[in-house]
Motif scaffolding. Structure first.
Motif, PDB file in Angstrom:
ATOM      1  N   SER A  11      21.799  32.475  25.658  1.00 14.07           N
ATOM      2  CA  SER A  11      22.458  33.088  26.825  1.00 14.07           C
ATOM      3  C   SER A  11      21.538  34.077  27.540  1.00 14.07           C
ATOM      4  N   GLU A  12      20.611  34.687  26.799  1.00 11.83           N
ATOM      5  CA  GLU A  12      19.632  35.588  27.409  1.00 11.83           C
ATOM      6  C   GLU A  12      18.591  34.801  28.192  1.00 11.83           C
ATOM      7  N   ALA A  13      18.184  33.664  27.646  1.00 12.46           N
ATOM      8  CA  ALA A  13      17.224  32.806  28.357  1.00 12.46           C
ATOM      9  C   ALA A  13      17.865  32.251  29.628  1.00 12.46           C
ATOM     10  N   TYR A  14      19.123  31.818  29.542  1.00 16.10           N
ATOM     11  CA  TYR A  14      19.807  31.275  30.718  1.00 16.10           C
ATOM     12  C   TYR A  14      19.947  32.322  31.811  1.00 16.10           C
ATOM     13  N   GLY A  15      20.045  33.589  31.445  1.00 10.18           N
ATOM     14  CA  GLY A  15      20.215  34.663  32.421  1.00 10.18           C
ATOM     15  C   GLY A  15      18.921  35.327  32.860  1.00 10.18           C
ATOM     16  N   LEU A  16      17.784  34.857  32.357  1.00  3.49           N
ATOM     17  CA  LEU A  16      16.502  35.474  32.675  1.00  3.49           C
ATOM     18  C   LEU A  16      16.085  35.150  34.107  1.00  3.49           C
ATOM     19  N   LEU A  17      15.721  36.190  34.852  1.00  8.21           N
ATOM     20  CA  LEU A  17      15.252  36.033  36.229  1.00  8.21           C
ATOM     21  C   LEU A  17      13.743  36.169  36.282  1.00  8.21           C
ATOM     22  N   TRP A  18      13.133  35.513  37.265  1.00  8.70           N
ATOM     23  CA  TRP A  18      11.679  35.606  37.405  1.00  8.70           C
ATOM     24  C   TRP A  18      11.228  37.043  37.624  1.00  8.70           C
ATOM     25  N   ARG A  32      20.170  40.968  30.910  1.00  6.25           N
ATOM     26  CA  ARG A  32      21.492  40.379  31.091  1.00  6.25           C
ATOM     27  C   ARG A  32      21.603  39.089  30.295  1.00  6.25           C
ATOM     28  N   VAL A  33      22.823  38.617  30.186  1.00 11.44           N
ATOM     29  CA  VAL A  33      23.102  37.301  29.630  1.00 11.44           C
ATOM     30  C   VAL A  33      23.887  36.523  30.679  1.00 11.44           C
ATOM     31  N   LEU A  34      23.814  35.230  30.609  1.00  7.11           N
ATOM     32  CA  LEU A  34      24.604  34.388  31.492  1.00  7.11           C
ATOM     33  C   LEU A  34      25.778  33.875  30.680  1.00  7.11           C
ATOM     34  N   THR A  35      26.967  34.069  31.201  1.00  7.86           N
ATOM     35  CA  THR A  35      28.167  33.615  30.498  1.00  7.86           C
ATOM     36  C   THR A  35      28.941  32.652  31.392  1.00  7.86           C
ATOM     37  N   ARG A  36      29.759  31.860  30.745  1.00  9.09           N
ATOM     38  CA  ARG A  36      30.627  30.919  31.457  1.00  9.09           C
ATOM     39  C   ARG A  36      32.067  31.208  31.049  1.00  9.09           C
ATOM     40  N   GLY A  40      36.101  29.103  34.518  1.00  6.57           N
ATOM     41  CA  GLY A  40      35.127  28.290  35.251  1.00  6.57           C
ATOM     42  C   GLY A  40      34.037  29.137  35.876  1.00  6.57           C
ATOM     43  N   GLY A  41      33.022  28.474  36.372  1.00  3.21           N
ATOM     44  CA  GLY A  41      31.904  29.162  37.008  1.00  3.21           C
ATOM     45  C   GLY A  41      30.978  29.808  35.994  1.00  3.21           C
ATOM     46  N   TRP A  42      30.272  30.815  36.462  1.00  4.08           N
ATOM     47  CA  TRP A  42      29.345  31.540  35.613  1.00  4.08           C
ATOM     48  C   TRP A  42      29.180  32.944  36.164  1.00  4.08           C
ATOM     49  N   LYS A  43      28.685  33.840  35.304  1.00  6.25           N
ATOM     50  CA  LYS A  43      28.415  35.201  35.756  1.00  6.25           C
ATOM     51  C   LYS A  43      27.395  35.846  34.832  1.00  6.25           C
ATOM     52  N   PHE A  44      26.768  36.879  35.355  1.00  2.00           N
ATOM     53  CA  PHE A  44      25.865  37.686  34.547  1.00  2.00           C
ATOM     54  C   PHE A  44      26.669  38.806  33.915  1.00  2.00           C
ATOM     55  N   GLU A  45      26.327  39.135  32.679  1.00  2.00           N
ATOM     56  CA  GLU A  45      26.920  40.280  31.987  1.00  2.00           C
ATOM     57  C   GLU A  45      25.809  41.057  31.306  1.00  2.00           C
ATOM     58  N   SER A  46      26.091  42.298  30.990  1.00  3.87           N
ATOM     59  CA  SER A  46      25.151  43.113  30.232  1.00  3.87           C
ATOM     60  C   SER A  46      25.178  42.657  28.778  1.00  3.87           C
ATOM     61  N   PRO A  47      24.057  42.833  28.077  1.00 11.67           N
ATOM     62  CA  PRO A  47      24.085  42.561  26.631  1.00 11.67           C
ATOM     63  C   PRO A  47      25.145  43.422  25.953  1.00 11.67           C
ATOM     64  N   LYS A  48      25.599  42.988  24.784  1.00 11.32           N
ATOM     65  CA  LYS A  48      26.677  43.678  24.075  1.00 11.32           C
ATOM     66  C   LYS A  48      26.311  45.106  23.662  1.00 11.32           C
ATOM     67  N   THR A  49      25.034  45.343  23.349  1.00  7.89           N
ATOM     68  CA  THR A  49      24.611  46.669  22.896  1.00  7.89           C
ATOM     69  C   THR A  49      23.445  47.165  23.738  1.00  7.89           C
ATOM     70  N   SER A  51      20.649  48.122  22.609  1.00  3.97           N
ATOM     71  CA  SER A  51      19.411  47.555  22.069  1.00  3.97           C
ATOM     72  C   SER A  51      19.180  46.133  22.560  1.00  3.97           C
ATOM     73  N   GLY A  52      20.224  45.503  23.119  1.00  3.39           N
ATOM     74  CA  GLY A  52      20.073  44.168  23.688  1.00  3.39           C
ATOM     75  C   GLY A  52      19.223  44.179  24.944  1.00  3.39           C
ATOM     76  N   ILE A  53      19.130  45.340  25.588  1.00  2.00           N
ATOM     77  CA  ILE A  53      18.249  45.506  26.744  1.00  2.00           C
ATOM     78  C   ILE A  53      16.892  45.882  26.182  1.00  2.00           C
ATOM     79  N   ARG A  54      15.914  44.993  26.374  1.00  2.95           N
ATOM     80  CA  ARG A  54      14.642  45.178  25.684  1.00  2.95           C
ATOM     81  C   ARG A  54      13.531  44.389  26.355  1.00  2.95           C
ATOM     82  N   SER A  55      12.318  44.629  25.888  1.00  4.06           N
ATOM     83  CA  SER A  55      11.173  43.824  26.313  1.00  4.06           C
ATOM     84  C   SER A  55      10.662  43.063  25.096  1.00  4.06           C
TER      85      SER A  55
END
Length: 191
Positions: A11-18, A32-36, A40-49, A51-55
């Motif tokens: 879900s993190e790979a699906y939500g990755l932007l260039w 972010r993560v991409l969720t469905r 229906g449809g899709w949306k971006f969401e923040s990681p659950k924690t 620490s999910g925001i990282r490099s």
């Protein structure tokens, strides 16, 4: 390749932007993560924690594969003559929309598993576990592995991958034995 060498969740790979990919320094920024949603449809969401925001620093081969993919994707966009919905996604369908996991699994992942002679029940998410196991086995510090995985606490990494540490303990004992008691070791000769 991307999932196996970075340890990110699908879900993190699906939500990755260039905009979050630094090909010069070989780093991705997970924001972010991409969720469905069931509706229906899709949306971006923040990681659950937090620490999910990282490099995550990528191996050179992965960086090169992403460079090549960016060139291919740009060619697809140009050839689409305005029919590409450019959301800035690194991994997108040919029309620019987010990938459908079932399509990835059936069209790409399962054929790769078959060609490699691997069990077709392996999940995309299992590549994350493979990344962690392999990284720990080759000596990447557990704190680095934990950070790359986005674990909130190193204890989670230690708990989930305890089987790897059991193997590493045996290897450590052999290495210590060789260092201390080998006839060629200056320490061994002194003992």
């Amino acid at each position: 390749m991307f999932l196996l060498t970075t340890g990110v969740r699908p879900s993190e790979a699906y939500g990755l932007l260039w905009d979050e990919v630094d090909l010069v320094n070989g780093t991705i920024y997970i924001r972010r993560v991409l969720t469905r949603p069931r509706s229906g449809g899709w949306k971006f969401e923040s990681p659950k924690t937090k620490s999910g925001i990282r490099s995550v620093v990528m191996p050179k081969e992965t960086v090169e594969a992403l460079r090549e993919w960016k060139r291919e994707q740009n060619a697809i966009i140009l050839a689409s003559v305005g029919n590409y919905h450019n959301h800035g996604l690194v991994f997108a369908a040919e029309n620019g929309e987010p990938l459908q996991e079932r399509n990835i699994i059936q069209r790409h992942f399962k054929p790769v598993l078959r060609a490699a002679g691997l069990d077709e029940n392996i999940r995309l998410y299992d590549l994350r576990h493979s990344y962690a196991t392999l990284a720990l086995m080759v000596g990447v510090p557990v704190k680095v592995v934990s950070s790359n995985l986005g674990h909130a606490d190193i204890s989670l990494t230690l708990k989930v991958y305890s089987h790897v540490f059991a193997e590493m303990k045996e290897e450590a004992a052999v290495k210590l034995q060789d260092f201390l008691f080998s006839k060629s070791s200056s320490v061994g000769r002194a003992l």
